[in-house]
Design an enzyme around this catalytic site. Sequence first.
Site, PDB file in Angstrom:
ATOM      1  N   HIS A  96      -6.731 -35.201  25.946  1.00 42.06           N
ATOM      2  CA  HIS A  96      -8.124 -35.982  25.976  1.00 42.06           C
ATOM      3  C   HIS A  96      -8.767 -35.701  24.688  1.00 42.06           C
ATOM      4  O   HIS A  96      -8.368 -36.295  23.598  1.00 42.06           O
ATOM      5  CB  HIS A  96      -8.865 -35.244  27.112  1.00 42.06           C
ATOM      6  CG  HIS A  96     -10.050 -35.693  27.519  1.00 42.06           C
ATOM      7  ND1 HIS A  96     -10.537 -37.064  27.238  1.00 42.06           N
ATOM      8  CD2 HIS A  96     -11.092 -35.238  28.383  1.00 42.06           C
ATOM      9  CE1 HIS A  96     -11.635 -37.133  27.735  1.00 42.06           C
ATOM     10  NE2 HIS A  96     -12.059 -36.134  28.483  1.00 42.06           N
TER      11      HIS A  96
ATOM     12  N   HIS B 185      -3.251 -44.897  26.715  1.00 40.00           N
ATOM     13  CA  HIS B 185      -4.606 -44.684  27.324  1.00 40.00           C
ATOM     14  C   HIS B 185      -4.356 -44.989  28.896  1.00 40.00           C
ATOM     15  O   HIS B 185      -3.675 -45.758  29.334  1.00 40.00           O
ATOM     16  CB  HIS B 185      -5.714 -45.419  27.049  1.00 40.00           C
ATOM     17  CG  HIS B 185      -7.089 -44.885  27.277  1.00 40.00           C
ATOM     18  ND1 HIS B 185      -7.654 -45.142  28.406  1.00 40.00           N
ATOM     19  CD2 HIS B 185      -7.979 -44.316  26.501  1.00 40.00           C
ATOM     20  CE1 HIS B 185      -8.779 -44.676  28.577  1.00 40.00           C
ATOM     21  NE2 HIS B 185      -8.965 -43.992  27.276  1.00 40.00           N
TER      22      HIS B 185
ATOM     23  N   ASP C 284      -8.991 -42.074  19.442  1.00 36.27           N
ATOM     24  CA  ASP C 284      -8.824 -40.871  18.677  1.00 36.27           C
ATOM     25  C   ASP C 284      -7.880 -41.242  17.392  1.00 36.27           C
ATOM     26  O   ASP C 284      -7.533 -40.557  16.551  1.00 36.27           O
ATOM     27  CB  ASP C 284      -8.066 -39.869  19.394  1.00 36.27           C
ATOM     28  CG  ASP C 284      -9.061 -39.229  20.463  1.00 36.27           C
ATOM     29  OD1 ASP C 284      -8.847 -39.449  21.656  1.00 36.27           O
ATOM     30  OD2 ASP C 284     -10.111 -38.846  20.170  1.00 36.27           O
TER      31      ASP C 284
HETATM   32  C1  SDX Z   1      -9.067 -39.794  25.360  1.00 38.35           C
HETATM   33  O1  SDX Z   1      -9.663 -41.439  30.024  1.00 38.35           O
HETATM   34  C2  SDX Z   1     -10.604 -41.510  28.853  1.00 38.35           C
HETATM   35  O2  SDX Z   1     -11.429 -42.549  29.125  1.00 38.35           O
HETATM   36  C3  SDX Z   1     -10.270 -40.664  27.786  1.00 38.35           C
HETATM   37  C4  SDX Z   1     -11.023 -41.033  26.552  1.00 38.35           C
HETATM   38  C5  SDX Z   1     -12.518 -40.924  26.362  1.00 38.35           C
HETATM   39  O3  SDX Z   1     -13.043 -41.654  25.663  1.00 38.35           O
HETATM   40  O4  SDX Z   1     -12.917 -40.260  27.358  1.00 38.35           O
HETATM   41  O5  SDX Z   1     -10.650 -42.550  26.108  1.00 38.35           O
HETATM   42  C6  SDX Z   1     -10.607 -40.333  25.431  1.00 38.35           C
HETATM   43  O6  SDX Z   1      -8.709 -39.008  25.910  1.00 38.35           O
HETATM   44  C7  SDX Z   1      -8.199 -41.027  24.598  1.00 38.35           C
HETATM   45  C8  SDX Z   1      -6.711 -40.479  24.992  1.00 38.35           C
HETATM   46  C9  SDX Z   1      -6.263 -39.311  23.936  1.00 38.35           C
HETATM   47  N1  SDX Z   1      -5.085 -38.902  24.099  1.00 38.35           N
HETATM   48  C10 SDX Z   1      -4.055 -39.145  23.466  1.00 38.35           C
HETATM   49  O7  SDX Z   1      -4.000 -39.904  22.385  1.00 38.35           O
HETATM   50  C11 SDX Z   1      -2.715 -38.173  23.692  1.00 38.35           C
HETATM   51  C12 SDX Z   1      -1.459 -39.324  23.637  1.00 38.35           C
HETATM   52  N2  SDX Z   1      -1.453 -40.083  24.788  1.00 38.35           N
HETATM   53  C13 SDX Z   1      -0.827 -39.781  25.923  1.00 38.35           C
HETATM   54  O8  SDX Z   1      -0.905 -38.453  26.338  1.00 38.35           O
HETATM   55  C14 SDX Z   1      -1.335 -40.658  26.886  1.00 38.35           C
HETATM   56  O9  SDX Z   1      -1.158 -41.898  26.626  1.00 38.35           O
HETATM   57  C15 SDX Z   1      -2.595 -40.413  27.992  1.00 38.35           C
HETATM   58  C16 SDX Z   1      -2.674 -38.999  28.369  1.00 38.35           C
HETATM   59  C17 SDX Z   1      -3.620 -40.816  27.059  1.00 38.35           C
HETATM   60  C18 SDX Z   1      -2.436 -41.282  28.977  1.00 38.35           C
HETATM   61  O10 SDX Z   1      -1.366 -41.076  30.117  1.00 38.35           O
HETATM   62  P1  SDX Z   1      -1.261 -41.532  31.458  1.00 38.35           P
HETATM   63  O11 SDX Z   1      -2.233 -42.577  31.674  1.00 38.35           O
HETATM   64  O12 SDX Z   1      -1.033 -40.602  32.473  1.00 38.35           O
HETATM   65  O13 SDX Z   1       0.061 -42.502  31.032  1.00 38.35           O
HETATM   66  P2  SDX Z   1       1.496 -41.868  31.112  1.00 38.35           P
HETATM   67  O14 SDX Z   1       1.726 -40.608  30.675  1.00 38.35           O
HETATM   68  O15 SDX Z   1       1.806 -42.105  32.768  1.00 38.35           O
HETATM   69  O16 SDX Z   1       2.312 -42.930  30.314  1.00 38.35           O
HETATM   70  C19 SDX Z   1       2.727 -43.996  30.869  1.00 38.35           C
HETATM   71  C20 SDX Z   1       4.171 -44.087  29.977  1.00 38.35           C
HETATM   72  C21 SDX Z   1       5.079 -42.806  30.353  1.00 38.35           C
HETATM   73  O17 SDX Z   1       6.288 -43.275  29.929  1.00 38.35           O
HETATM   74  P3  SDX Z   1       7.598 -43.658  31.288  1.00 38.35           P
HETATM   75  O18 SDX Z   1       7.413 -42.251  32.128  1.00 38.35           O
HETATM   76  O19 SDX Z   1       6.650 -44.956  32.213  1.00 38.35           O
HETATM   77  O20 SDX Z   1       8.725 -43.818  30.738  1.00 38.35           O
HETATM   78  O21 SDX Z   1       4.162 -44.372  28.776  1.00 38.35           O
HETATM   79  C22 SDX Z   1       4.731 -42.990  27.929  1.00 38.35           C
HETATM   80  C23 SDX Z   1       4.628 -42.050  28.896  1.00 38.35           C
HETATM   81  O22 SDX Z   1       5.623 -40.922  28.701  1.00 38.35           O
HETATM   82  N3  SDX Z   1       3.381 -42.487  27.072  1.00 38.35           N
HETATM   83  C24 SDX Z   1       3.732 -42.240  25.920  1.00 38.35           C
HETATM   84  C25 SDX Z   1       2.463 -42.086  25.188  1.00 38.35           C
HETATM   85  N4  SDX Z   1       1.422 -42.182  25.979  1.00 38.35           N
HETATM   86  C26 SDX Z   1       2.239 -42.654  27.225  1.00 38.35           C
HETATM   87  N5  SDX Z   1       4.939 -42.138  25.285  1.00 38.35           N
HETATM   88  C27 SDX Z   1       4.783 -41.723  23.967  1.00 38.35           C
HETATM   89  N6  SDX Z   1       3.479 -41.307  23.395  1.00 38.35           N
HETATM   90  C28 SDX Z   1       2.335 -41.661  23.973  1.00 38.35           C
HETATM   91  N7  SDX Z   1       1.268 -41.304  23.279  1.00 38.35           N
END
Ligand code: SDX
Length: 429
Positions: free
Chosen positions: A265, A306, A364
């Site tokens: 997050h 996201h 971010d």
């Molecule tokens: C913020 O919610 C908000 O609005 C938050 C925010 C705000 O203003 O409040 O926007 C701020 O938190 C932005 C996000 C910051 N976090 C990161 O940058 C961390 C990296 N991102 C991931 O951890 C992830 O993308 C999330 C946590 C942001 C979202 O996760 P989800 O929605 O649960 O998606 P998911 O994990 O189910 O991903 C879907 C697929 C998966 O692969 P499969 O199982 O389908 O094969 O995408 C992959 C994930 O493994 N994936 C990634 C990835 N993000 C998702 N793979 C590699 N790198 C990534 N960053």
Amino acid sequence: MADKKAQLIIEGAAPVELPILTGSVGPDVVDVRTLTASGVFTFDPGFMSTASCESKITYIDGDQGVLLHRGYPIEQLAEKSDYLETCYLLLNGELPNAEQKAKFVSTVKNHTMVHEQLKTFFNGFRRDAHPMAVMCGVVGALSAFYHDSLDINNPQHREISAIRLVAKMPTLAAMVYKYSIGQPMMYPRNDLSYAENFLHMMFNTPCEIKPISPVLARAMDRIFILHADHEQNASTSTVRLAGSSGANPFACIAAGIAALWGPAHGGANEAVLAMLDEIGDVSNIDKYLAKAKDKNDPFKLMGFGHRVYKNFDPRAKVMKQTCDEVLAELGVKDDPQLQLAMKLDEIARNDPYFKERNLYPNVDFYSGIILKAIGIPTSMFTVIFALARTVGWISHWKEMLSSPYKIGRPRQLYTGATQRDMVELDQRK
Ligand code: SDX
């Protein structure tokens, strides 16, 4: 809002009719509040398909990459508004006129100081404590000082608490930073704008008061705007849940700060810089993209992906523009981390794994590069996010308390042991 119906057919039971509610824009919702009468719960870990509340504050269209605050696009607010005006908008629902804006700015300015005794709280922390750990502590401690505004059912108390929090977060954030570097804390100044004042408290010392660069102040203000609110994200949902029990606003915001800290997050901005340092050079990008795709590797591309945006995060676009402006203004040509970030962005966005999963840079990804150019240490990045998001948190808290609400109390799918009798110690194997 409920002229459509959904019908739930459960084998062996009578069909259940559920109202469908329609908002002003965005997906309809199936109102499942009466579902428990049918003896079943909905199941939605991570709330992937759940609307937790009704709100008028922020709307996100993840497919189109749209972010509206009270209907106004984030791109227009970032370009034409300023942070305190955006705070007024989020808190009150409309942009202020000139008189309202002047009054709001003056009111905030006259609440930027914190109780002098709060300084003693810092002495209990190690100087090398993570700044977010200190922020959780000192913001939660505010409720030990402001007893005159803790009645959450009193609209005036809610209003003054909101003002105090928006006004004091920059002061507390700067105190946290000064404490960590062993410098004396700086008092806020009423002759400076909100962003100038923050940079003054961060980087000036009693020995020398340097003028604040208007370029950096504008960039700081824009970063605050871009982080102000974002619908029902994890930390905002935490604030709403804490507030639903009747907890005081300062405790609720401290809970929001704790939730924001996670690297998935708000902690991602700090993690992006650490990731860029670990990748080190463009030649290592392919290796790290392979790690990001490897399900057995916990490494994720920080700043990418996201829950809601399956298109470019509109804030990332504005952040990237701001990045270019600030670095150009500062004469930081070809910042190696920015060059690496841009190359990583370009390669990742053309990689099938990321394209298939609609993974784009989020808010971010570029913010840390600007914060670093402004002179803010990486460990303070999430504190900046918390500072800016406080207005969003408290706006949602106010919105929830301003109309009938219930304590948030989700249920579960229980898969543990069914009832069994206790076994005496000497009977156990
Ligand atoms: C913020 O919610 C908000 O609005 C938050 C925010 C705000 O203003 O409040 O926007 C701020 O938190 C932005 C996000 C910051 N976090 C990161 O940058 C961390 C990296 N991102 C991931 O951890 C992830 O993308 C999330 C946590 C942001 C979202 O996760 P989800 O929605 O649960 O998606 P998911 O994990 O189910 O991903 C879907 C697929 C998966 O692969 P499969 O199982 O389908 O094969 O995408 C992959 C994930 O493994 N994936 C990634 C990835 N993000 C998702 N793979 C590699 N790198 C990534 N960053």
